[in-house]
Design a protein around this motif. Structure first.
Motif, short mmCIF file in Angstrom:
data_model
loop_
_atom_site.label_atom_id
_atom_site.label_comp_id
_atom_site.label_asym_id
_atom_site.label_seq_id
_atom_site.Cartn_x
_atom_site.Cartn_y
_atom_site.Cartn_z
N PRO A 321 -19.31 11.82 41.98
CA PRO A 321 -19.48 10.36 41.92
C PRO A 321 -20.57 9.82 42.84
O PRO A 321 -21.22 8.83 42.48
CB PRO A 321 -18.09 9.85 42.33
N ALA A 322 -20.80 10.44 43.99
CA ALA A 322 -21.86 9.96 44.88
C ALA A 322 -23.22 10.03 44.21
O ALA A 322 -24.08 9.17 44.43
CB ALA A 322 -21.86 10.79 46.17
N ASP A 323 -23.44 11.06 43.36
CA ASP A 323 -24.69 11.17 42.63
C ASP A 323 -24.72 10.25 41.41
O ASP A 323 -25.77 9.70 41.06
CB ASP A 323 -24.93 12.61 42.19
N VAL A 324 -23.58 10.08 40.78
CA VAL A 324 -23.51 9.18 39.63
C VAL A 324 -23.87 7.75 40.06
O VAL A 324 -24.55 7.02 39.33
CB VAL A 324 -22.10 9.20 39.00
N ALA A 325 -23.43 7.37 41.25
CA ALA A 325 -23.71 6.02 41.75
C ALA A 325 -25.21 5.76 41.91
O ALA A 325 -25.64 4.61 41.94
CB ALA A 325 -23.00 5.80 43.08
N LYS A 326 -26.00 6.83 42.02
CA LYS A 326 -27.45 6.71 42.18
C LYS A 326 -28.21 7.15 40.93
O LYS A 326 -29.44 7.22 40.94
CB LYS A 326 -27.91 7.55 43.38
N ASP A 327 -27.50 7.45 39.86
CA ASP A 327 -28.12 7.97 38.65
C ASP A 327 -28.87 6.86 37.92
O ASP A 327 -28.26 5.87 37.49
CB ASP A 327 -27.03 8.55 37.74
N PRO A 328 -30.19 6.98 37.75
CA PRO A 328 -30.93 5.91 37.08
C PRO A 328 -30.50 5.69 35.63
O PRO A 328 -30.61 4.58 35.12
CB PRO A 328 -32.39 6.38 37.17
N GLN A 329 -30.00 6.75 34.96
CA GLN A 329 -29.55 6.56 33.58
C GLN A 329 -28.26 5.75 33.54
O GLN A 329 -28.07 4.90 32.66
CB GLN A 329 -29.36 7.90 32.88
N ALA A 330 -27.35 6.01 34.48
CA ALA A 330 -26.12 5.20 34.54
C ALA A 330 -26.46 3.74 34.79
O ALA A 330 -25.86 2.83 34.21
CB ALA A 330 -25.19 5.74 35.62
N ALA A 350 -19.81 -2.33 41.69
CA ALA A 350 -18.55 -1.91 41.09
C ALA A 350 -18.82 -1.43 39.67
O ALA A 350 -19.83 -1.78 39.06
CB ALA A 350 -17.55 -3.07 41.08
N PRO A 351 -17.91 -0.62 39.11
CA PRO A 351 -18.06 -0.22 37.71
C PRO A 351 -17.98 -1.42 36.77
O PRO A 351 -17.18 -2.34 36.99
CB PRO A 351 -16.87 0.73 37.49
N ALA A 352 -18.80 -1.41 35.75
CA ALA A 352 -18.74 -2.43 34.72
C ALA A 352 -17.68 -2.07 33.69
O ALA A 352 -17.19 -0.93 33.65
CB ALA A 352 -20.11 -2.57 34.04
N THR A 353 -17.33 -3.01 32.86
CA THR A 353 -16.47 -2.70 31.72
C THR A 353 -17.25 -1.80 30.76
O THR A 353 -18.47 -1.74 30.81
CB THR A 353 -16.02 -3.99 31.01
N PRO A 354 -16.57 -1.09 29.85
CA PRO A 354 -17.24 0.01 29.14
C PRO A 354 -18.16 -0.39 27.99
O PRO A 354 -18.81 0.48 27.42
CB PRO A 354 -16.06 0.83 28.61
#
Length: 401
Positions: A321-330, A350-354
Motif C-alpha cells: 500500500p505504501a507504493d500504491v499511495a504513490k502510484d501515478p496510475q492509481a 483518502a481512498p475515493a469511491t470505486p
C-alpha cells in the motif's frame, strides 16, 4: 448526481455505513443515526491499542459528508424520532439485527406503513431468514470464512491467513449501494419502495462466484495449490533480482506460453516436448516454475517490465500500500482525493469511491468531513418539526444528549 435523495442510516461498523458513504460522495444527503455512545468504529484505533494516533481514517472513509444524529432508540421517543425522520426520506439503511428491528418496530413492514415510497436497505451477516438470521457476523466470519472464500484461497496444506480490515465489508458496501440504486430506479416507475436485502454471506459467495459455479455444476472443485503445483504454472508469482514479486495472468490457451518464453529469451521452450501443451506444462509444473524463477531472478523489475510489455503479457507488480499511495496510475485513475479535516485545519488523502463519472459537472467527491458524534442532532430534529421544548423533553428522557 444523487442530489435530493435523503438517506437515513441507522448503522454501525462498516458494511452498511460504507454503502451510505458511497451515496454521500455521489451527492445524497445522509443522516447517520448513532447510539448516544457513538458508532464503535469511532474508537477503532483505541481498540487496536493505537489511540495515540491523531485522527481516524477508518471511520472517516465511510462517514465523510454525513450528518450525525445521536439517538437512544431503546426509548419509545427515540423510535418515534426515527419514524419521523423516515417519513419524508428516500432510503432507510441499517445493519441492526432483524430481531432487534422487529422488536423496536423499525423493520420493513413497520416503516413502509410510515412511508410507502421508502427504499429499505438492510445489511446483515447472514440474511433476514434462516436459522442464523440473528447471528452476529463480521466480514472475517460471514463473508470470508462461512462463504468458502477463505478456505479456497488458502493454499493446500497451509494455515489460513486473516482477511485485511473491512475487505468483505466494503465489497458488501458496493453491492448494497447498487441494490439501493436499483430500487430507486424502480420507484420512478411504480412510486413504491422496496426491501433491499444485502448480507456478508451472500456477497462473499458471489465474490467467489466463478469457483462456486464450478462447485455447484460439477460437485467438485480444485484446491489452491502452492507455486510449484499450479494447474497453470505461468499463472503465478515470480521474484526479480531486486526482490520484487510480480504476477503473470496468462490468457486461455497456449498463446502466453510462447510470449513468456520469448520474454525470458528462451524461445526454444515453446516446442520443448515437456511444455508443448497446457497438459504437458501442468504435468511438469515444478520444472516450469524453476526455469522461470531462475530467469526472473537475474534482472530487476524495470528490465522485466519492458520485456513483458513487449510481448503484451498481462502482469502486475505485487505492490505494498505504501507504493500504491504513490502510484501515478492509481492517481490518474482517480483512486484518491482530499477530504477536509473536521476541525477545518486542512485536508488529508483518502481512498475515493470505486466509480468515476465523466461528462459535465463535478466528479464524485466528499461533501465534507465526517461528523462529530451528535453534531447535527438538534438541527436535524428541528428540521422535521421538533421544537426547543420538545428537544428538552427528549434530553430529559435520555433520548438525546
Amino acid at each position: 448526481m444523487l442530489e435530493g435523495i435523503r438517506v437515513i442510516e441507522m448503522a454501525t461498523y462498516i458494511a452498511a455505513p460504507g454503502a451510505g458513504g458511497i451515496l454521500a460522495d455521489w451527492g445524497a444527503e445522509v443522516i447517520k443515526v448513532e447510539p448516544l455512545s457513538g458508532c464503535p468504529m469511532r474508537n477503532f484505533f483505541r481498540s487496536v491499542a493505537a489511540d495515540h494516533l491523531k485522527g481516524n481514517p477508518v471511520f472517516d472513509l465511510d462517514n465523510r459528508g454525513k450528518r450525525s444524529v445521536a439517538l437512544n432508540t431503546a426509548t419509545p421517543e427515540g423510535v418515534e424520532a426515527v419514524k419521523k425522520l423516515v417519513k419524508d426520506a428516500d432510503v432507510f439503511l441499517t445493519n441492526v439485527r432483524p430481531g432487534g428491528l422487529e422488536r423496536a418496530g423499525l423493520d420493513y413492514e413497520s416503516l413502509k406503513k410510515v412511508n410507502p415510497r421508502l427504499v429499505y436497505a438492510t445489511v446483515s451477516g447472514y440474511g433476514l431468514t434462516g436459522p442464523d438470521r440473528d447471528r452476529p457476523g463480521f466480514d472475517m466470519a460471514a463473508f470470508y470464512a462461512r462463504s468458502g472464500l477463505g478456505a479456497i484461497t488458502t493454499p493446500k496444506g497451509q494455515e489460513p491467513a486473516p482477511l485485511r480490515t473491512a475487505v468483505g465489508d466494503h465489497t458488501t458496501s458496493m453491492a448494497t449501494a447498487a441494490g439501493i440504486l436499483g430500487a430507486l430506479v424502480e420507484r420512478q416507475r411504480t412510486n413504491k419502495g422496496r426491501l433491499v436485502e444485502a448480507s456478508l454471506l451472500r456477497t462473499g459467495i458471489y465474490a467467489l462466484g466463478s469457483d462456486m459455479a464450478i462447485q455447484l455444476k460439477f460437485g467438485k472443485l480444485g484446491s489452491t495449490k502452492s507455486r510449484h503445483e499450479s494447474v497453470n504454472p505461468i499463472a503465478n508469482f515470480f521474484q526479480t533480482s531486486d526482490g520484487i514479486w510480480f504476477t503473470i495472468i496468462p490468457r486461455q490457451g497456449d498463446v502466453d506460453w510462447g510470449a513468456v518464453s520469448r520474454a525470458i529469451g528462451q524461445p526454444e521452450l515453446i516446442d520443448d516436448p515437456r511444455f508443448k501443451s497446457s497438459r504437458d506444462r501442468r504435468a511438469n509444473a515444478a520444472e516450469v516454475v524453476n526455469i522461470l524463477d531462475d530467469m526472473f531472478s537475474t534482472q530487476p523489475l524495470e528490465y522485466w517490465s519492458e520485456k513483458l510489455d513487449e510481448q503484451d503479457i498481462v502482469w502486475a507488480p505485487l505492490m505494498p500500500p505504501a507504493d500504491v499511495a504513490k502510484d501515478p496510475q492509481a492517481e490518474a485513475a482517480g483512486a484518491f482525493f482530499d477530504v477536509p479535516e473536521n476541525d477545518g485545519s486542512g485536508s488529508f488523502r483518502a481512498p475515493a469511491t470505486p466509480i468515476r463519472f465523466g461528462g459535465e459537472g463535478d466528479d464524485a467527491h466528499p461533501r465534507g468531513p465526517s461528523p462529530d458524534l451528535g453534531q447535527h442532532t438538534h438541527d436535524v430534529l428541528k428540521g422535521i418539526g421538533y421544537s426547543d421544548d420538545e428537544l428538552e423533553v427528549l434530553k430529559k428522557s435520555g433520548t438525546i444528549s
